[in-house]
Design a protein around this motif. Structure first.
Motif, short mmCIF file in Angstrom:
data_model
loop_
_atom_site.label_atom_id
_atom_site.label_comp_id
_atom_site.label_asym_id
_atom_site.label_seq_id
_atom_site.Cartn_x
_atom_site.Cartn_y
_atom_site.Cartn_z
N SER A 30 0.90 -1.17 0.01
CA SER A 30 -0.08 0.08 0.10
C SER A 30 0.92 1.30 -0.07
O SER A 30 0.21 2.29 -0.35
N ILE A 31 2.29 1.26 0.51
CA ILE A 31 3.08 2.35 0.45
C ILE A 31 4.15 2.53 -0.60
O ILE A 31 4.93 3.34 -0.80
N SER A 32 4.10 1.62 -1.60
CA SER A 32 5.10 1.39 -2.39
C SER A 32 4.61 1.40 -3.65
O SER A 32 3.49 1.09 -4.32
N ALA A 33 5.64 1.95 -4.55
CA ALA A 33 5.59 1.72 -5.97
C ALA A 33 6.00 0.17 -6.25
O ALA A 33 6.60 -0.17 -5.52
N THR A 52 3.00 3.62 -9.76
CA THR A 52 3.12 4.36 -8.74
C THR A 52 1.96 3.76 -7.90
O THR A 52 1.26 3.02 -8.45
N ARG A 53 1.78 4.34 -6.71
CA ARG A 53 0.70 3.98 -5.95
C ARG A 53 -0.69 4.65 -6.62
O ARG A 53 -1.61 3.84 -6.31
N ARG A 71 -1.86 -2.86 -11.03
CA ARG A 71 -1.79 -3.23 -9.58
C ARG A 71 -3.39 -3.53 -9.26
O ARG A 71 -4.08 -2.62 -9.57
N ASN A 73 -4.92 -3.14 -5.86
CA ASN A 73 -4.85 -2.80 -4.30
C ASN A 73 -5.38 -3.63 -3.13
O ASN A 73 -4.87 -3.83 -2.12
N SER A 97 9.37 -3.93 -5.09
CA SER A 97 8.71 -2.58 -4.32
C SER A 97 9.72 -1.63 -4.19
O SER A 97 10.88 -1.95 -4.07
#
Length: 120
Positions: A30-33, A52-53, A71, A73, A97
């Motif tokens: 959740s916090i990463s590209a 990207t996120r 992605r 999520n 990541s």
């Protein structure tokens, strides 16, 4: 513990398609590209694509128009859809990541890799 687990590699004929998946630890996804690299025998590891996120994507020139990174999520999973594969795409593909900064995408963690073979 950070985990990145790739799947979906295999043998495909030229012109064929594969979809790689990368299941990531919830703590980092959740916090990463997320990025995909590949390394062919005797060659340097190269960045194929990253996302990207927020869902923005960047591709290497060699795969533009053929590969799509995405992605999910909700599933903590990144994907690499590869179409119209050619023998030059054969490599071990690694999920990563990371972060996007002034120098572009920089990885923090790697997966174990998945082999993609393109051959008739």
């Amino acid at each position: 513990q950070v985990q990145l687990v790739e799947s979906g590699g295999g043998l495909v004929q030229p012109g064929g398609s594969l979809r790689l998946s990368c299941a990531a630890s919830r703590s980092i996804f959740s916090i990463s590209a997320m990025g995909w690299y590949r390394q062919a025998p005797g060659k340097q590891r190269e960045l194929v694509a990253f996302i990207t996120r927020g869902g923005s994507t960047v591709y290497a020139d060699s795969v533009k128009g053929r590969f799509t990174i995405s992605r999910d999520n909700a599933k903590n999973t990144a994907y690499l859809q590869m179409n119209n594969l050619n023998p030059e795409d054969a490599a071990v593909y690694y999920c990563s990541s990371g972060r996007v900064g002034s120098r572009g995408y920089e990885y923090d963690y790697w997966g174990q890799g998945t082999q993609v073979t393109v051959s008739s």
